[in-house]
Structure formats: C-alpha cells, structure tokens
Enzyme design. Structure first.
Site, PDB file in Angstrom:
ATOM      1  N   LYS A  38     -72.122 -27.426 -19.348  1.00 44.30           N
ATOM      2  CA  LYS A  38     -71.746 -26.060 -19.759  1.00 44.30           C
ATOM      3  C   LYS A  38     -70.244 -25.851 -19.616  1.00 44.30           C
ATOM      4  O   LYS A  38     -69.592 -25.329 -20.533  1.00 44.30           O
ATOM      5  CB  LYS A  38     -72.490 -25.035 -18.914  1.00 44.30           C
ATOM      6  CG  LYS A  38     -71.948 -23.597 -19.007  1.00 44.30           C
ATOM      7  CD  LYS A  38     -72.651 -22.654 -18.069  1.00 44.30           C
ATOM      8  CE  LYS A  38     -72.351 -22.913 -16.609  1.00 44.30           C
ATOM      9  NZ  LYS A  38     -71.011 -22.424 -16.193  1.00 44.30           N
ATOM     10  N   LYS A  87     -60.406 -22.420 -13.890  1.00 40.51           N
ATOM     11  CA  LYS A  87     -61.626 -23.120 -13.454  1.00 40.51           C
ATOM     12  C   LYS A  87     -62.063 -24.148 -14.497  1.00 40.51           C
ATOM     13  O   LYS A  87     -62.482 -25.258 -14.153  1.00 40.51           O
ATOM     14  CB  LYS A  87     -62.737 -22.103 -13.212  1.00 40.51           C
ATOM     15  CG  LYS A  87     -64.099 -22.715 -12.852  1.00 40.51           C
ATOM     16  CD  LYS A  87     -64.079 -23.429 -11.512  1.00 40.51           C
ATOM     17  CE  LYS A  87     -65.421 -24.124 -11.221  1.00 40.51           C
ATOM     18  NZ  LYS A  87     -66.536 -23.183 -11.108  1.00 40.51           N
TER      19      LYS A  87
END
Length: 303
Positions: free
Chosen positions: A242, A173
């Site tokens: 993030k 991811k």
C-alpha cells in the site's frame, strides 16, 4: 505522565500498540473500534468505550486515529458519525499512512468546523510501538502541533515536524517507506545470490552490517525474521505494498521518474498476487529463494 483524557480510534495491530503506550503513560483513553473484542480489551485495562468516532470527539479535546486505509480514515474524520460532528474535540491526529490527497481533504473538512488536523504517521511498526521506539513525523498548524507533540512523545523519542501543511508528513513517511521497501527487496535478493554461491547466511549478514551495505533490512529483518525462518517481524505485505503504491502515485502526479521505485513496486505486487498479502512482509524473500532454489537460513535452524 500523561494525566489527561485522549480519544483513540482504531485498535488493530498498530493502533492497539499505540493505544497501549498511551495507557502506560497514564492517559485515560476513550476508544472506538469496529471490533468489539478489541474495545473490550481496552475497557478491561481502564479505557472508556465509545460507540462511534463522534462519541469519542464528544468526550475529549484531542483524539487520535490509526486506521487501515484512506477510505476508513476519511469516513472516521468526516462521515455521518465522524470526528467532524464532535462537540468537544479541537485537535485530531491522523497516524495512518494514507497519502497526501486524503489527508488534505480531511484537514479541509475538519477546519470548516474549527478542528485542527495533525498529519502524524509513525515509523517503526507494531514492535517499535510497543517498545516506545517509534519515529513520529508531523505536520499541521503550529499551535495544534505544539499541543499534540507531548502526547505523541509516548510513542517514541523522535518527533520530526516537517511543515505546517497537512500532507507533508504523509509525503515524508512515503519517502521513508519507499526506501525501506527497496532496501528489503535489494537486500533479500542479494543474500539469496550469496547463498546460492555458497556463502554462509550468518556470515553474510555480519559482513553487511559491518560494511557499506548496512541498512534496516540487514540490521533487523534478516537476522530476526529471515535467518531464524520465523517470518514474524510484525508488518504485513499488504501494508508495505500500500505504501509503495501510494508513493508511486505521488511520483506520477508530480512527474518524477521512479526507475528503482517501479521495480520495487513490481516485487511487492508479485508477493500480493501470490496470496501473501496477509503474511509478514519478510516472506518476500521466499519468492526469491524459490526462483534460485536455495534458502537463506541461519545456523541452528531445523531443516
């Protein structure tokens, strides 16, 4: 149809959209969130409210979490009232993007109590979640993954299993999101250059999408949220920052140079430093427009 009871923890923008998909697929949900209004909305739709992650894990054999950061995810899994203390739960699916180290620690703590962790971040954002078009990236014990995949299929048609070790799905991811973040930064910068030179923004996007420059930024983000000046694609600057930060931390730990990645991170860090963290991530182009003194605006958009 998912004729089964499933736990769900975290009913924010992304988690709420995932939970909606499960309800629409016929599942009976047992939900928990720190926001009572979010819980009430799901109770009104037929879900059962639980006052803690542990209460969710007392009610179901399979629970799912979608949470804002690694600290929250770890507390939900291993905290005093966490999943680890549940009486019924056998499998916990972590759909958040929180980095490899956190997921591995969670997997170890849960395994000590006989609970399998499935590392399963999703890609496609809240819009994709509501539409049922997400990609699911999963890793974990083979038997537990086999149990979870029919449930995760409610989120979208593509499920990728990338290994049996928790944390590998996180890495995949982060690789994906680093590419996506770099695509946005480079595409936005390039079309600002073209607009400054006098090219029509609509024409630029059309040419890019028919040529080798095509990517998800040109295919969806630019036409849907930039040319329209709506800046409402559905994910926040803080979230992509993030993920880029997590990817760069993994690269440093593994000793992998990231020349483009570091520059990408600096662009998103600038947006956060300017107070844009809570805004839609397509606003990144506004900083480039300000520096160039031009707007990338489609035809028919009011001044």
């Amino acid at each position: 149809m998912l004729d089964r009871h499933i736990g769900f923890i975290g009913l924010g923008a992304m988690g709420g959209a995932l939970a909606e998909r499960l309800l629409q697929s016929g599942a009976t949900l047992h939900v928990h969130d720190v926001d009572p209004q979010a819980v009430a909305r799901f109770v009104a739709a037929g879900a059962h409210a639980c006052d803690s992650p542990r209460a969710v894990a007392d009610s179901v054999e399979l629970a799912i979490g979608c949470l804002p950061n690694g600290h929250v995810s770890k507390a939900v899994a291993l905290g005093e009232n966490g999943i680890v203390h549940g009486a019924r739960v056998k499998t916990y699916v972590e759909c958040s993007t929180i980095g490899r180290a956190t997921v591995m620690a969670m997997a170890e703590g849960l395994a000590a109590k006989g609970i399998a962790l499935i590392d399963a971040p999703v890609s496609g954002g809240p819009k994709g979640a509501r539409a049922g078009t997400l990609s699911v990236i999963a890793s974990g014990p083979r038997e537990a993954v086999a149990v979870a995949l029919p449930v995760l299929a409610a989120f979208g048609p593509k499920q990728f299993v990338v290994g049996e070790q928790a944390g590998m799905a996180q890495m995949m991811k982060l690789v994906n999101n680093l590419v996506s973040a770099a695509n946005m930064a480079s595409a936005f910068e390039a079309v600002v250059l073209g607009a400054k030179a006098g090219l029509d923004p609509d024409v630029m996007v059309e040419v890019l999408n028919g040529s080798t420059g095509r990517n998800t930024a040109t295919e969806t983000k630019l036409p849907q949220s930039v040319l329209t000046r709506s800046f409402d694609y559905g994910a926040k600057v803080d979230v992509i920052y993030k993920d880029v930060h997590l990817a760069l931390a993994e690269a440093e730990a593994l000793g992998v140079p990231m020349w483009v990645g570091q520059n990408t991170g600096q662009m998103w860090r600038h947006a956060v430093s300017q107070g844009a963290g809570a805004q839609d991530y397509t606003v990144l182009i506004r900083f480039m427009e300000q520096w160039a003194g031009v707007e990338v605006k489609g035809k028919g958009v009011r001044p």
